[in-house]
Every structure is written in structure tokens, then in C-alpha cells.
Design a protein around this motif. Sequence first.
Motif, mmCIF file in Angstrom:
data_model
loop_
_atom_site.group_PDB
_atom_site.id
_atom_site.type_symbol
_atom_site.label_atom_id
_atom_site.label_comp_id
_atom_site.label_asym_id
_atom_site.label_seq_id
_atom_site.Cartn_x
_atom_site.Cartn_y
_atom_site.Cartn_z
ATOM 1 N N GLU A 25 0.456 -1.286 0.066
ATOM 2 C CA GLU A 25 0.035 -0.175 -0.341
ATOM 3 C C GLU A 25 0.897 1.257 0.432
ATOM 4 O O GLU A 25 1.153 2.082 -0.688
ATOM 5 N N ASN A 26 1.740 1.686 1.246
ATOM 6 C CA ASN A 26 2.944 2.028 1.180
ATOM 7 C C ASN A 26 3.878 2.645 -0.130
ATOM 8 O O ASN A 26 3.676 3.894 -0.805
ATOM 9 N N ARG A 28 2.502 1.876 -3.166
ATOM 10 C CA ARG A 28 1.883 2.478 -4.362
ATOM 11 C C ARG A 28 1.398 3.642 -4.214
ATOM 12 O O ARG A 28 1.551 4.580 -5.338
ATOM 13 N N LYS A 29 1.494 4.335 -3.261
ATOM 14 C CA LYS A 29 0.965 5.399 -2.981
ATOM 15 C C LYS A 29 2.374 6.651 -2.889
ATOM 16 O O LYS A 29 2.346 7.254 -4.166
ATOM 17 N N LYS A 33 2.157 9.028 -6.109
ATOM 18 C CA LYS A 33 2.065 10.610 -6.421
ATOM 19 C C LYS A 33 3.506 11.259 -6.632
ATOM 20 O O LYS A 33 3.888 11.883 -7.514
ATOM 21 N N GLU A 44 -5.703 6.270 -8.116
ATOM 22 C CA GLU A 44 -6.078 4.648 -6.688
ATOM 23 C C GLU A 44 -6.693 3.214 -6.361
ATOM 24 O O GLU A 44 -7.502 4.210 -5.733
ATOM 25 N N GLU A 46 -8.200 1.497 -3.717
ATOM 26 C CA GLU A 46 -8.307 1.620 -2.426
ATOM 27 C C GLU A 46 -7.672 -0.033 -1.734
ATOM 28 O O GLU A 46 -6.959 -0.455 -1.271
ATOM 29 N N CYS A 48 -5.875 -3.395 -1.655
ATOM 30 C CA CYS A 48 -4.988 -3.468 -2.409
ATOM 31 C C CYS A 48 -5.002 -5.161 -2.271
ATOM 32 O O CYS A 48 -6.448 -6.200 -1.139
#
Length: 491
Positions: A25-26, A28-29, A33, A44, A46, A48
Motif C-alpha cells: 500500500e505504501n 503504491r502511494k 505520487k 489509486e 484503494e 490492495c
Amino acid sequence: MENIPEVVLGIAAVSRDCFPMSLSENRRKLAAKAYREKYGEIFECETCIENELDMKKALEELKKAGCNALVVYLGNFGPETAETLLAKEFDGPVMFAAAAEETQDKLTDDRGDAYCGMLNASYNLKLRNVKAYIPEYAVGTAGEVADMIHEFVPVARAVIGVRNLKIISFGPRPQDFLACNAPIKQLYNLGVEIEENSELDLFESFKAHEGDERIPDVVKDMEKELGEGNKKPQILPKLAQYELTLLDWIDKHRGSRKYVAIAGKCWPAFQTQFGFVPCYVNSRLTAKGIPVSCEVDIYGALSEFIGTAVSGDIVTLLDINNTVPDDMYETEIKDNYEYSRRDVFMGFHCGNTASEKLSFCEMKNQLIMTRTLPEESTQGTLEGDIIPGDITFYRLQSTSDAKLRAYIAQGEVLPVRTRSFGGIGVFAIPEMGRFYRHILIEKNFPHHGAVAFGHFGKLLFEVFKYLGVEQTELDFNQPKGMLYPSENPFA
């Protein structure tokens, strides 16, 4: 461009259940970004994805967001079943990428092993016969993954376009132009729809547009475009009538498809019945993003459309036409460029290249046709030397036994005055002589090639792979020392 897709990107992270989901998740963010900061918007997902139920939920999210292209992002090792089912069930092109490890301080609890997971993902994709775009090196930091996604966008745009394309053709290919005829079976395999019409149908529609109230406005637009090159003003009303005929035909015959290309008849009876040649109109539609190929070249029209989608720019279709005379080579090329005589040739067609891609242009009559027909019936070509600069010469073709085949060759148009007629340029492609013999001749490619203005070989190569061209049927101009299979090593 009016006739190519807008790519709506989505990114979905996947996570193997024995790894921390937060890691994917992190990551991907961070990748999303980085993409937004450098290139633009990306949705994105949400959810996962760890399992098949997650995959179903993610698909709904992506569909609701209107995504038509997807990045499956392995933030850790990833679940090979769920991630490849996601690619299979998503309605659009899919890219796979994986996260690199960030720092030596995180190689215990936060080691993701996505480098390993990509191997399982690719293996499972093959087992399921699922096509996916995998970058040359598919593992990277957030910024590197953002760059990979950016390269995926034109590939996705072309694939989406092809799957939603209708090619409208008018008439059979001219006599002695068997090279422009190929089985349509592969069009259906690619997802392309084909509508084949008689040129008599087109002529009937053209006659119905006589006196159309929109003609004067189109003529004014043509006059503005041509400027001092408007050497045949008397033919513009008929050309405007023909342009409106084609545009209205597209609107009425688009059917279920979003995008259209045309393979048009342009001789031998066209000139005598319509009273002009359609080259200039073909160039104007192509400039709008609606490729119109000559001589009912259906795969030429498809090739042009792919190049338009990849480049986001105007393309053209040219004959691989004639050699450069020795005196021109000696005086203009030999001492100025590192090309041999066999590396250079002239690309030509009667006048279908858009004015924006010509160094200068004039409306004229078609010289070859004028040798056997009255001049007044051969007016409508747009003549001029093609602008110098980088080009990619390429073509996607079906063989006579319905096998997909393609070539790509990067080179340039030289700033050399052609001293000839039509839309024409002096082209230079490294090792063109060998490529001409061992690919174009050996593999029976027709004389028409599509031209994109810029170097797009890397992207076209990926598009052709995604569309199913086998590696052995995807050729390029090989450098010295790299022999073609049919090349005599003792020559």
C-alpha cells in the motif's frame, strides 16, 4: 487529435498474504505520487489485492473510476493467482511493475521480494494466455516506476484504439496492386471491425452532397491552409464536397466503434467519375487523426492509426519508392552525412501527406495520371518536400496465410531538395540496403510503409508485441555485424 483514445490510468497494488499489506500500500502511494508530480493523474485503487475476492472488489473500483488502462503493482512478492486474474478480467491493456527495495536498513521486516514475484507473475500470465506490458526492466523505485508508467501510456492508447477501431474501405484494390490486399481474418483477431463498401456506394453519397450548405466553409478552411500554394482553386468545392461525404459517412457508419480509419479507392476510375483525386482530402482527415490510406490499403490504414495513437501526432503513408540518383548522393549527401548510397531512398506518394509535415506545399494535379487522363480530372494532390527530421518507418501486415508480421526502422528525412513531384522526401535509414533485401523483400512486405514523425521504435515494438506479433515476425533494421537469417555471411 480527434480520433484517438484518452487513457484513464489506474494503479492497483497486490500483496502476498505472508507479507505486510502495508508494504504494498505504501509503495503504491509513493509510485502514484511520483507519477502525478511528473506526468499527470492516475487513479489509486484503494483495495490492495491478496485474493480473488479482493480482485473482484478492485475491478469494481477501477470500473467505477472509468479506468481503461491498468498498472498492476507488486509492492511485495504478490499473489500470482489473484494478480493475473485481475489482468485477465480487466477490460483494457495491463502493465506489470514491481517495487525495488529502498534501503539496506529495511531488509528484514520491510523486504518485499517483488523482484522474485515478477517471475511468478510472468509465468502465470503465460499459463493463462493473458497479454500484459512488462517494461524492459520492470523493477524500480517509485520514480522509476512512474517513468515506466509514462512509457506505458502510448502503448495503452494504441491497444485501446485498435480494440475499438472500425476500418471503412471503399472498393477493391486497383488492378496489379495485389500487395495492398491481405486477409481480414487478423483484423478480427485484433478486435478491429471492418466495413467494406463499393466505390459506387461512395459515389452515390458524394452526389447526394452536391450543393451542401457547408461546402463554402470547408473551402475557406482549405484556402487558409493552402495559402500561396492554392494553385487549383477551381477544384476546392469538389474536394470540400468529398471531405463532407467522408465525414458524414463516418458519423453514420461508426456503429459500436469509437474510432475510425479509412482505406480509400483513388484510381483508376475515381478521377474520371468524381472529377478529381482525393489526396488532399486524405491528408486533411489524417491530420485530424482519421487516417485515410491510398489504394484500399487496409493494413496501411491500421498501421497509420497505430502510429497516430502512439505518437499523438500526424502520420503519413508512403511508397518505399525510388533510389537516390548518384549525382544527388555525391553532391548533397556523401560528404554531409554518414550514410552509404544503399542507406538512402525516396519515400513518395501522390499527395496525401498533411501540409504540416511538408516543408512547402502546393495544390497540383497528379502527374502520373495526367499521362493518360485529362489534366482537369487529376487535380487534388498536395505536393511538397517532406519536412526533415527523425522518422520511424513501420508497418503491421497480414501475410497471405493470415499471419501477423511487422517491421520497424528508425531513421531520418534529410534536408535535401528532392527536385521531384508529389509528397516526397529523401529518407535515410542505417543499413537500409540489407533491411530492404532481407526483410522487405524476403518477408514479402508491400511497397507502402507508414511514417511517424519522430523515433517511436521502442513504443511500436511494445505495441506490436502486445497485439500478438510473434518475436520471429517482428523485424527491424539490423546493424552491421548482426546477420539476418537469410543473409549470406560470405556476401
